[in-house]
Write a protein that holds these residues in place. Structure first.
Motif, PDB file in Angstrom:
ATOM      1  N   SER A 297      -1.967  -3.410   5.996  1.00 30.45           N
ATOM      2  CA  SER A 297      -3.161  -4.241   6.182  1.00 30.45           C
ATOM      3  C   SER A 297      -4.327  -3.418   6.736  1.00 30.45           C
ATOM      4  O   SER A 297      -5.490  -3.698   6.441  1.00 30.45           O
ATOM      5  CB  SER A 297      -2.862  -5.428   7.096  1.00 30.45           C
ATOM      6  N   GLY A 298      -4.018  -2.376   7.521  1.00 30.77           N
ATOM      7  CA  GLY A 298      -5.071  -1.516   8.082  1.00 30.77           C
ATOM      8  C   GLY A 298      -5.816  -0.720   7.026  1.00 30.77           C
ATOM      9  O   GLY A 298      -6.914  -0.224   7.275  1.00 30.77           O
ATOM     10  N   LEU A 299      -5.213  -0.612   5.832  1.00 34.24           N
ATOM     11  CA  LEU A 299      -5.924   0.034   4.719  1.00 34.24           C
ATOM     12  C   LEU A 299      -6.468  -1.012   3.745  1.00 34.24           C
ATOM     13  O   LEU A 299      -6.802  -0.715   2.602  1.00 34.24           O
ATOM     14  CB  LEU A 299      -4.989   1.012   3.987  1.00 34.24           C
ATOM     15  N   GLY A 300      -6.537  -2.261   4.229  1.00 33.04           N
ATOM     16  CA  GLY A 300      -7.191  -3.302   3.428  1.00 33.04           C
ATOM     17  C   GLY A 300      -6.329  -3.863   2.318  1.00 33.04           C
ATOM     18  O   GLY A 300      -6.843  -4.482   1.387  1.00 33.04           O
TER      19      GLY A 300
ATOM     20  N   VAL B 170       0.240   2.159  -4.409  1.00 34.70           N
ATOM     21  CA  VAL B 170      -1.048   1.584  -4.795  1.00 34.70           C
ATOM     22  C   VAL B 170      -2.164   2.515  -4.313  1.00 34.70           C
ATOM     23  O   VAL B 170      -1.997   3.248  -3.343  1.00 34.70           O
ATOM     24  CB  VAL B 170      -1.262   0.167  -4.191  1.00 34.70           C
ATOM     25  N   GLU B 171      -3.276   2.479  -5.027  1.00 37.70           N
ATOM     26  CA  GLU B 171      -4.431   3.272  -4.593  1.00 37.70           C
ATOM     27  C   GLU B 171      -5.052   2.592  -3.379  1.00 37.70           C
ATOM     28  O   GLU B 171      -5.025   1.371  -3.261  1.00 37.70           O
ATOM     29  CB  GLU B 171      -5.458   3.370  -5.723  1.00 37.70           C
ATOM     30  N   THR B 172      -5.644   3.383  -2.497  1.00 43.48           N
ATOM     31  CA  THR B 172      -6.302   2.818  -1.324  1.00 43.48           C
ATOM     32  C   THR B 172      -7.810   3.027  -1.430  1.00 43.48           C
ATOM     33  O   THR B 172      -8.299   3.585  -2.409  1.00 43.48           O
ATOM     34  CB  THR B 172      -5.798   3.500  -0.032  1.00 43.48           C
ATOM     35  N   CYS B 173      -8.511   2.622  -0.375  1.00 39.08           N
ATOM     36  CA  CYS B 173      -9.967   2.778  -0.351  1.00 39.08           C
ATOM     37  C   CYS B 173     -10.380   4.247  -0.172  1.00 39.08           C
ATOM     38  O   CYS B 173     -11.555   4.582  -0.273  1.00 39.08           O
ATOM     39  CB  CYS B 173     -10.556   1.931   0.781  1.00 39.08           C
ATOM     40  N   VAL B 174      -9.407   5.116   0.101  1.00 38.42           N
ATOM     41  CA  VAL B 174      -9.714   6.543   0.285  1.00 38.42           C
ATOM     42  C   VAL B 174      -9.253   7.311  -0.954  1.00 38.42           C
ATOM     43  O   VAL B 174      -8.081   7.228  -1.338  1.00 38.42           O
ATOM     44  CB  VAL B 174      -8.992   7.116   1.526  1.00 38.42           C
ATOM     45  N   LYS B 175     -10.158   8.046  -1.568  1.00 42.41           N
ATOM     46  CA  LYS B 175      -9.811   8.810  -2.761  1.00 42.41           C
ATOM     47  C   LYS B 175      -8.729   9.840  -2.418  1.00 42.41           C
ATOM     48  O   LYS B 175      -8.858  10.585  -1.454  1.00 42.41           O
ATOM     49  CB  LYS B 175     -11.068   9.531  -3.271  1.00 42.41           C
TER      50      LYS B 175
ATOM     51  N   GLY C 142      -9.963  -3.383   7.501  1.00 40.69           N
ATOM     52  CA  GLY C 142      -9.180  -2.809   6.398  1.00 40.69           C
ATOM     53  C   GLY C 142      -9.633  -1.421   6.015  1.00 40.69           C
ATOM     54  O   GLY C 142      -9.511  -1.016   4.860  1.00 40.69           O
ATOM     55  N   LEU C 143     -10.160  -0.682   6.988  1.00 40.31           N
ATOM     56  CA  LEU C 143     -10.677   0.665   6.705  1.00 40.31           C
ATOM     57  C   LEU C 143     -10.137   1.666   7.728  1.00 40.31           C
ATOM     58  O   LEU C 143      -9.961   1.322   8.901  1.00 40.31           O
ATOM     59  CB  LEU C 143     -12.207   0.673   6.804  1.00 40.31           C
TER      60      LEU C 143
END
Length: 257
Positions: A47-50, A75-80, A226-227
């Motif tokens: 959840s901390g990565l959204g 799964v891909e996250t918000c960080v490339k 979530g970031l």
């Protein structure tokens, strides 16, 4: 071939998940391809990565219990460059279901062997217990980062964890090393925090990271958005300290290769 690092301490509230999310994100920002495995039923790294645990089609639970491959579960996250294998509350039951499996301590090691060449680093966020899933993480890992909170009882729990690491080294994973002790929630104004850093240095010398993670409001706020801190507030001390830590980890490992 990638390096597998478990982040473990059976004492809760020492900043394990904060370290896992932010170190993984900072390694990715430094250009590394990173897989973060959330091996904690609380699913805070997820959840901390959204990422909503309820919306994932599969999680680390299915990999451990139902032999799903890790490839395809991530799964891909918000960080490339940062990928996640998430967790859900049903992971609580995995301990019991693993007991009847052959080679039950090595399930995660066998799963990781199939994907390790795809990543520079795999980080495993362990739950605050020394149960079978944490044993799986330590058996699969090349090394372990031990977050230590800068507070009075911090050093008490370490001996228990070091004893577990010794047992795992002797019986399951002779190559397991300590990547480093990481001082977290550090407040330079407190004499106690400085004493604990000195004490760690006295006991463990070079095994203590030079980087310390400060108490930082942005670091605490970031997961609710979530970031990771590096996206929430890149200039914050919390974000910057994890970038320093990532650089220290990369440097340490480039010396070994």
């Amino acid at each position: 071939m990638g390096k597998i690092i478990a982040i473990a301490n059976q004492k809760g509230g020492v900043g394990k998940t904060t370290t896992a999310i932010n170190l993984a994100s900072s390694l990715a920002v430094e250009g590394k391809k990173v897989l973060l495995i959330d091996a904690d039923p609380q699913a805070n790294a997820t959840s901390g990565l959204g990422i909503d645990p309820k919306k994932m089609s599969s999680s680390i639970y299915e990999c451990l219990v139902d032999d799903y491959p890790l490839a395809g579960t991530e799964v891909e996250t918000c960080v490339k460059g940062l990928y996640l294998i998430g967790s859900r509350i049903d992971l609580v039951g995995a301990e019991l279901e693993l007991i009847s499996k052959p080679d039950r301590e090595k399930v995660l090691a066998h799963l990781l062997a199939q994907v390790i060449d795809n990543y520079d680093y795999v980080l495993i966020d362990c739950s605050p217990s020394l149960g079978l899933i944490t044993v799986n993480a330590l058996t699969a890992a090349n090394s372990v980062i031990i977050p230590v909170q800068a507070e009075y009882f911090a050093l008490e729990g370490i001996s228990k964890l070091l004893n577990t690491i010794r047992i795992i080294k002797s019986k399951l994973n002779p190559a397991l090393e300590i990547e480093g002790f990481l001082l977290t929630m550090y407040d330079a104004r407190l004499r106690l925090a400085n004493q604990i850093y000195e004490e760690l240095k006295t006991h463990f010398g070079d095994m203590v990271f030079n980087t310390v993670i400060p108490r930082n409001i942005k670091l605490s706020e970031a997961p609710s958005h979530g970031l990771p801190a590096i996206l929430y507030d890149p200039e914050s001390r919390g974000a910057q300290s994890h970038v320093q830590l990532a650089k220290e980890v990369i440097k340490k490992n480039s010396r070994k290769h």
